[in-house]
Enzyme design. Structure first.
Site, PDB file in Angstrom:
ATOM      1  N   SER A 119      68.638 122.693  58.965  1.00 15.33           N
ATOM      2  CA  SER A 119      67.507 123.293  59.664  1.00 15.33           C
ATOM      3  C   SER A 119      66.587 124.088  58.758  1.00 15.33           C
ATOM      4  O   SER A 119      65.501 124.467  59.168  1.00 15.33           O
ATOM      5  CB  SER A 119      68.019 124.231  60.763  1.00 15.33           C
ATOM      6  N   CYS A 120      66.992 124.361  57.536  1.00 10.82           N
ATOM      7  CA  CYS A 120      66.212 125.280  56.708  1.00 10.82           C
ATOM      8  C   CYS A 120      66.106 124.756  55.293  1.00 10.82           C
ATOM      9  O   CYS A 120      67.085 124.353  54.696  1.00 10.82           O
ATOM     10  CB  CYS A 120      66.871 126.657  56.703  1.00 10.82           C
ATOM     11  N   GLY A 121      64.905 124.810  54.747  1.00  7.25           N
ATOM     12  CA  GLY A 121      64.697 124.285  53.410  1.00  7.25           C
ATOM     13  C   GLY A 121      64.659 125.340  52.332  1.00  7.25           C
ATOM     14  O   GLY A 121      64.797 125.036  51.157  1.00  7.25           O
TER      15      GLY A 121
END
Length: 279
Positions: A119-121
């Site tokens: 969900s997070c880069g």
């Protein structure tokens, strides 16, 4: 139907007071380690750059796009090859990218603890300074896109999102021309991975991104805008909402940003002068 990104699971389905044992289709999620090979022709070295959770498939595109969008390399020509590492314990989940012999590489510079969850880069970067790498100057040729084209984009994707159709568990990134013609679509459990795949295949095919429309299925966080800006994307349309930092970056980089795209409405957060509205 392609099954590369799909797995099955036996479930107990409860419906209308009855229960049934059946099979459900799930989107696959597996780790991909990206290794970097560098150095002179006779003395090659390597280090592990990142581990990202992704949906298997288009791994070379993902790795190439990741290196460009994260500022690890400046040009697609900096890459000699990108292949699965057959010496690794999990070759299908380990990709080695060989960089040009004369490219100066400092492994310590890139040890930013890249660990990207689905969900997070950017949450895996060790310091805020890692977010402030230089964004190249983009093409400033005037662009415009019509309201009708913007509102037509989502419907054009329905027939092509096979994995999402069967699992409901994927993000998508798509590339359109200014007339609304679909050029490519990539899906992944991670929204940033889907974008990196688009960037990767575009570089492999030498596609100019500065006059295209990027469509995204999810919210617009800072990292999605930064990746787009790194490769010169200037029009971004998404189903979700942008963050304040994402809007700030679009204003700074002259990127047209459209969010909350629905059948009959959308919000323009930056670049409203580039959207031709129906009178």
């Amino acid at each position: 139907m392609s099954t590369v990104g799909i797995a099955t699971s036996e479930i107990l389905k409860i419906k209308n007071g009855e229960n049934e044992l059946t099979n459900d289709l799930l989107v696959k999620e597996e780790p991909l380690e990206i290794r970097i090979g560098y150095g002179g022709e006779t003395k090659r070295l390597e280090f592990s750059l990142a581990v990202t959770m992704r949906t298997p498939g288009a791994d070379e595109e993902l790795a190439r796009g990741f290196l460009l969008s994260e500022g690890i390399i400046k040009s697609p020509a900096d890459i000699l090859s990108a292949k699965y590492c057959m010496q690794a314990k999990q070759p299908e989940n380990t990709l080695k990218v060989e960089l040009k012999n004369d490219l100066a590489v400092d492994p310590d510079k890139f040890k930013r603890n890249f660990y990207s969850t689905s969900s997070c880069g950017v949450c895996g970067k060790a310091a805020l300074e890692a977010l402030n790498y230089e964004i190249p100057q983009s093409n400033q040729t005037p662009l415009s896109v019509s309201q009708d084209v913007i509102q037509s984009l989502t419907n054009k994707l329905t027939a092509h999102q096979n994995t999402f159709k069967y699992t409901g568990g994927l993000h998508a990134a798509a590339l359109f021309d200014l007339q609304g013609n679909l050029l490519m679509l990539r899906e992944d459990i991670g929204r940033h991975n889907a974008l990196d795949k688009i960037i990767g295949v575009s570089t492999l095919n030498q596609i100019d991104l500065s006059d295209k429309i990027l469509w995204l299925s999810g919210r617009l966080g800072f990292e999605m805008i930064q990746k787009s800006a790194m490769v010169g994307i200037r029009i971004i349309v998404a189903l979700g909402a942008p963050s304040s930092l994402a809007v700030d970056l679009c204003l700074q980089q002259n990127i047209t940003l459209i969010g909350f795209l629905k059948k009959d409405s959308f919000n323009i957060y930056s670049g409203k002068e580039n959207v031709i509205l129906n009178s």
